[in-house]
Design an enzyme around this catalytic site. Structure first.
Site, short mmCIF file in Angstrom:
data_model
loop_
_atom_site.label_atom_id
_atom_site.label_comp_id
_atom_site.label_asym_id
_atom_site.label_seq_id
_atom_site.Cartn_x
_atom_site.Cartn_y
_atom_site.Cartn_z
N ASP A 455 0.79 -1.22 0.10
CA ASP A 455 0.04 -0.01 0.02
C ASP A 455 0.91 1.27 -0.10
OD1 ASP A 455 -2.38 1.62 0.14
OD2 ASP A 455 -3.19 0.30 1.74
N ASP A 523 -11.11 1.87 -3.07
CA ASP A 523 -11.66 1.38 -1.77
C ASP A 523 -13.16 1.33 -1.73
OD1 ASP A 523 -9.28 1.02 -0.64
OD2 ASP A 523 -9.07 2.95 0.35
#
Ligand code: GLA
Length: 722
Positions: A455, A523
């Protein structure tokens, strides 16, 4: 009447051709080769051109006013955006004039070596066309052959012409949880331009652009361009005075970011471009083929079937309870999950997002015996284990920061700028990468980890760019060091797969995909939002690298609720995963979910190797994956919003073998209490009893039931062996 024979000099023309796409550049004595063509395949390609760069000049024009060259520069009298901007530190040599020094060419590549003896600069331009994908890869390199430093401000990786009729553009916009939004506009007199200065591709500007005449799904000429680079970028389309436009793309450089010492070179990232005569889907097919053949590097050399994920994030967030996670993994295995990914929250004192980034070892309270007991449980269920990491970042509240505050990027004398409570580590420092490599390597050595979700959750702000680099912008060296670190980890652990995540889909380009195997698209797991997000993603990138999860019934990012059928039908074509608390499902819910996962396993081979096309009209959108041998296809029609038509129009399905007979099988029938799913055709569709020829499907289409808003119908088509 005497005809005067004008002595016209014949000059060489270099043509590179793929299947349906060609470029042509013309040699100009003493100058930079001119662009003649980027578009449809040239047949009977001419080897020479009789005009030697000349074109009839209108009044009020400078002598020798140049047409678009491979490297237009101000010094050549080019008044539009130059492909090279920069100067010596004293301001000299800002308007170079290059001439061709050397040409090397093969059937599929062209290399132009250009020099300016006065400015003491050399530029190499590389063009390569892959005849299998029709993708043209371009890059440029600047060499400072002088004896003083040269400050570079811009070097286009590619400069190409677009014809006047290509007046429509699709650019990208977006934000967190709404990436890859396609914005259609008409090109006008102003320069069209998109930049990222955030130190990553960013949510708002995926580094790609599409230009065409009508931008139809399956017909008409389309040009697409993408920059394979995970840092900053500029994409620019500028009208020219001959009606054409120039397209330039390259790395956006901060002032002073690149200063070439005598003898130093700067190489641009690669730009990948294509032309297709077959509309947006033709363009996508080219890019998908390119990514499959030339970008992705799979462990063992070949992609394995994409394992179905269960990602812990939206199921438990930071609440890692050992027994609870075991139960979650068991529930996942029961419905067909193949890889369990432990997301954020597992490492030393990571109980929320305010602390701990940098301390990459298991939390002693949550995992007193390390990760092994959980991994054993996961593997015992027949699943692989994946782990979330965010190596480029550090929280000020961490052991790492307390020990090495100077490792974070920060301009001396400026306030610290945090994003999600975190700072960016200076990856260009060897000891920083050594530390990170050591921690990641130890995790991989000590544990059976098959997969990293890697990430990167903040932009690089100006005030983070200094440290001991005296305030010099850090974007480029940061990105190169990231690629280097990924490579080092992969070389030591060649079986590892890596996902590129960046607060969702803020780092999904073909540069990072050289080093990774999957992109976390967004997301947002809201199926309706995902339809638009994934449509934009799939224009350039193939479905097998598109992380697509079935989220909770009520989406955490939008609050909207959707049926499992819609959520599954939207995630179906990508690299499938689950991202909700599967433990909460009752027996009926689990078996319904298991059935959708089984459908995916049956069709993922087609989705992940075949041709993907998409389109839509009114309130609907469709997606189709067609097997390479055209013997089978998976088709989805999504209804986003209702419209005034009483009937769903018959859905035409293209790309199949016209002579073959296909049996259709609907995976489920969307129903609301007043729907009419009882009619014969609909029942036959659900029972797998309808058969059509490929020609009928193409020309007449399939009759479909009325669909309520926010629903989908998913149909498998298989050729019947006669
Ligand atoms: C980012 C990612 C999410 C999740 C969280 C964890 O937002 O995009 O998928 O991993 O970080 O903190």
């Amino acid at each position: 009447g005497g005809h005067e024979r004008l002595a016209m000099e014949q000059t060489p023309l270099w043509v590179l051709s793929g299947r349906a796409c060609s470029i042509a550049l013309e040699a100009v004595p003493g100058a930079v080769p001119l662009w003649r063509h980027f578009g449809a395949r040239l047949s009977g390609a001419p080897m020479a051109w009789p005009l030697a760069g000349a074109r009839p000049l209108p009044p009020s024009t400078l002598e020798g006013d140049p047409a678009l060259s491979a490297l237009p520069t101000h010094g050549q009298g080019w008044f539009e955006q130059p492909a090279l901007l920069g100067s010596r530190l004293d301001g000299g040599d800002w308007a170079p004039q290059f001439a061709l020094q050397r040409v090397e060419r093969t059937d599929s590549s062209l290399h132009l070596a250009l020099v300016d003896m006065v400015a003491q600069l050399a530029v190499s331009l590389h063009y390569r066309i892959d005849p299998d994908s029709d993708v043209l890869s371009c890059s440029a390199e600047l060499h400072n052959t002088g004896d003083t430093p040269f400050r570079l401000d811009w070097l286009a990786a590619a400069t190409v012409p677009l014809p006047p009729e290509a007046g429509q553009v699709i650019g990208y916009s977006g934000r967190w949880t709404l990436e890859f939004q396609q914005a259609r506009e008409a090109l006008g007199v102003a320069t069209w331009r998109r930049d990222s200065r955030r130190g990553r591709n960013s949510h708002d500007t995926f580094p790609a652009v599409i230009v065409g005449t009508t931008l139809a799904d399956d017909d008409g000429p389309v040009w697409g361009a993408h920059l394979a680079w995970s840092g900053n970028h500029t994409l620019l389309i500028e009208p020219l005075s001959d009606g054409r436009r120039q397209l330039q793309l390259g790395e956006w450089l901060a002032p002073g970011e690149v200063v070439l010492a005598p003898g130093e070179r700067y190489a641009t990232p690669e730009a990948h471009l294509t032309h297709s005569p077959a509309g947006l889907n033709g363009m996508s097919a080219n890019f998908h083929r390119h990514v499959r053949r030339a970008v992705l590097r799979w462990p063992g050399g070949e992609m394995s079937p994409r394992p179905v994920h269960l990602n812990s994030w939206e199921a438990v967030y930071f609440n890692h309870d050992f027994e609870g996670l075991k139960a979650l993994a068991s529930a996942g295995a029961e419905v067909g999950v193949e890889r369990f990914v432990l997301d954020d929250g597992w490492f030393h004192r990571r109980d929320n997002d305010r602390a701990a980034l940098g301390d990459w070892w298991p939390d002693a309270v949550k995992y007193p015996h390390g990760l092994t007991p959980l991994i054993d449980h996961v593997q015992g269920l027949g699943m692989q284990f994946g782990l979330w990491v965010e190596p480029e970042m550090v929280n000020p509240d961490s052991e790492l920061y307390r020990a090495h505050p100077d490792w974070a990027l920060h301009s001396a004398g400026r306030p610290i700028v945090l994003g999600r409570h975190q700072l960016v580590l200076d990856l260009s420092r060897g000891e920083v990468c050594d530390y990170l490599y050591g921690k990641l390597d130890a995790l991989l050595r000590d544990n059976a980890i098959a997969y990293f979700k890697w990430d990167m959750n903040r932009d690089l702000a100006t005030a983070t760019l200094g440290a001991d680099h005296r305030g010099r912008a850090a974007y480029r060296r940061q990105n190169l060091a990231l690629y280097g670190l990924l490579e080092r980890v992969r070389q030591a652990h060649p079986a590892l797969e890596i996902e590129s995540c960046s607060s969702g889909g803020a780092r999904p380009d073909m540069g990072i995909l050289r080093h990774t195997h999957r992109v976390w698209t967004s997301d947002s797991n809201d199926a309706l939002a995902r339809l638009g997000i994934q449509s934009g993603f799939l224009r350039f990138l193939p479905p097998e690298v598109m992380g697509a999860h079935i989220g909770p019934a009520r989406a955490h990012t939008t609050g909207r609720s959707h049926s499992l059928a819609l959520r599954a039908s939207v995630a179906m074509f990508g690299h499938l995963g689950l991202e909700f608390d599967v433990r909460e499902l009752d027996a009926a819910g689990r078996s319904e979910l298991a059935r959708w996962i089984a459908v995916h396993k049956e069709w993922r081979g087609v989705c992940h190797s075949g041709t993907l096309s998409q389109g839509g009209q009114g309130g609907t959108q469709w997606l189709q994956a067609t097997a390479v041998d055209r013997q089978s296809a998976l088709f989805a029609l999504y209804r986003r919003v209702e419209d005034t038509w009483r009937y769903t129009p018959p859905m035409q399905i293209r790309g199949l073998d016209p002579a073959a007979v296909y049996r259709l099988q609907a995976m489920h029938l969307p129903s609301v209490s007043h729907s009419q799913s009882g009619t014969d055709t609909i029942r036959a569709l659900a029972a797998g009893a309808l058969e059509f020829t490929g020609a009928q499907l193409r020309d007449f289409g399939v009759p479909l039931p009325a669909l309520p808003p926010e629903s989908a119908i998913l149909i498998g088509l298989r050729a019947v062996q006669k």
